[in-house]
Design a protein around this motif. Sequence first.
Motif, PDB file in Angstrom:
ATOM      1  N   UNK A  31       0.827  -1.223   0.000  1.00 21.48           N
ATOM      2  CA  UNK A  31       0.000   0.000   0.000  1.00 21.48           C
ATOM      3  C   UNK A  31       0.854   1.264   0.000  1.00 21.48           C
ATOM      4  N   UNK A  32       0.194   2.359  -0.363  1.00 19.77           N
ATOM      5  CA  UNK A  32       0.721   3.687  -0.035  1.00 19.77           C
ATOM      6  C   UNK A  32      -0.174   4.209   1.069  1.00 19.77           C
ATOM      7  N   UNK A  33       0.438   4.615   2.198  1.00 18.30           N
ATOM      8  CA  UNK A  33      -0.401   5.110   3.290  1.00 18.30           C
ATOM      9  C   UNK A  33      -0.101   6.583   3.540  1.00 18.30           C
ATOM     10  N   UNK A  34      -1.175   7.323   3.785  1.00 18.39           N
ATOM     11  CA  UNK A  34      -1.056   8.769   4.030  1.00 18.39           C
ATOM     12  C   UNK A  34      -1.592   9.025   5.430  1.00 18.39           C
ATOM     13  N   UNK A  35      -0.719   9.488   6.325  1.00 14.75           N
ATOM     14  CA  UNK A  35      -1.122   9.753   7.704  1.00 14.75           C
ATOM     15  C   UNK A  35      -2.201  10.827   7.766  1.00 14.75           C
ATOM     16  N   UNK A  36      -3.059  10.724   8.779  1.00 13.82           N
ATOM     17  CA  UNK A  36      -4.217  11.622   8.822  1.00 13.82           C
ATOM     18  C   UNK A  36      -3.832  13.090   9.011  1.00 13.82           C
ATOM     19  N   UNK A  37      -2.607  13.353   9.550  1.00 13.62           N
ATOM     20  CA  UNK A  37      -2.215  14.748   9.758  1.00 13.62           C
ATOM     21  C   UNK A  37      -1.385  15.318   8.607  1.00 13.62           C
ATOM     22  N   UNK A  38      -1.305  14.591   7.509  1.00 17.49           N
ATOM     23  CA  UNK A  38      -0.611  15.118   6.325  1.00 17.49           C
ATOM     24  C   UNK A  38      -1.470  16.235   5.729  1.00 17.49           C
ATOM     25  N   UNK A  39      -0.851  17.374   5.463  1.00 18.92           N
ATOM     26  CA  UNK A  39      -1.630  18.521   4.959  1.00 18.92           C
ATOM     27  C   UNK A  39      -1.849  18.411   3.435  1.00 18.92           C
ATOM     28  N   UNK A  40      -2.822  19.181   2.973  1.00 18.32           N
ATOM     29  CA  UNK A  40      -3.086  19.226   1.525  1.00 18.32           C
ATOM     30  C   UNK A  40      -1.825  19.687   0.777  1.00 18.32           C
ATOM     31  N   UNK A  41      -1.100  20.659   1.355  1.00 21.32           N
ATOM     32  CA  UNK A  41       0.121  21.160   0.685  1.00 21.32           C
ATOM     33  C   UNK A  41       1.172  20.054   0.614  1.00 21.32           C
ATOM     34  N   UNK A  42       1.285  19.272   1.676  1.00 24.45           N
ATOM     35  CA  UNK A  42       2.276  18.174   1.649  1.00 24.45           C
ATOM     36  C   UNK A  42       1.896  17.134   0.594  1.00 24.45           C
TER      37      UNK A  42
END
Length: 261
Positions: A31-42
């Motif tokens: 998978x590719x996982x994106x942490x919940x606190x990753x911002x839209x800009x990141x």
Amino acid sequence: MEIKSGVRHPNTIIDISRIQDLKKIVSTDLVVSIGSMVTHAEIMHSSLLRDMLPSLVEAAHTIGTVQTRNMGTIGGNLMTCVPSMDSGPSLMALDAMVNIRGLNGQRQLPIADLFLGPRNTSLKPDELLIDVCIPKSNLSKPTAFLKFGLRKGQALALVNVAVSFWVDWSKNIFLEPRISLGAVAPTVIRATIAEKYLEGRQITSDTIAEAGRIAVTEANPITDFRASAKYRSHLISVLTRRALSKAYDQATLKRAGDKCA
Ligand SMILES: Cc1cc2nc3c(=O)[nH]c(=O)nc-3n(C[C@H](O)[C@H](O)[C@H](O)COP(=O)(O)OP(=O)(O)OC[C@H]3O[C@@H](n4cnc5c(N)ncnc54)[C@H](O)[C@@H]3O)c2cc1C
């Protein structure tokens, strides 16, 4: 924002903004996982996501203003659970899963099961959204996201659409198509009747246009100060058609490029 506008009246606020594990974008074998606190800009500036999840990156570009994108997180976007959220459709079109942790341990849900209604998710009060995972097997699927707002910037979607599908190039047919629609029902939805119509059909401008027309019948848009239900229905048809065509055109170009390489 929710407190300021009176939507929620919490007795206690817990600051999760310094939990580093929630700020990671990670690629594993599966998978590719994106942490919940990753911002839209990141999300916009992640080279990994630009390569692997272009439709989510496109969606992040359309969100609010520079300040909104710098502060707003993918977790906050999903958990606010407004029908016009721009992160939801792309993730749903790629069969993303969400990981949730609470006092009773961890559980995983298809992202569609997170959304119960406007500003209402299936998270329990003691639970935290940890991350969103997209199966690696779906990441090379042709995909596209389109949003229509009343302005170029700082505009909520009147309608947003994300699509994905495999192409059987030997027959030029759709396989495993997904169509996700935002701002046209109480939550982001899948247009499953249109998807069934496309499954195994020839990829032509006629079938694509018909899928757009069918998608309209699956939505329940409202009339408000931004647009009438009738106009939103028209947008569903147009944006679904354009998103399917865009994903197919990009896949055709990529295939031609791969052949030359
Ligand atoms: C001016 C403006 C314009 C905007 N324009 C757009 C737009 O065009 N498109 C769009 O999609 N969105 C838009 N948004 C929404 C924005 O992108 C954020 O999604 C939203 O403001 C939430 O912000 P946040 O991420 O800081 O979350 P917060 O405000 O911190 O949290 C929002 C809610 O989610 C809960 N929450 C947050 N993280 C978690 C977690 N990990 N686990 C469990 N619960 C959690 C919080 O408790 C809270 O109830 C806009 C917002 C503003 C203020």
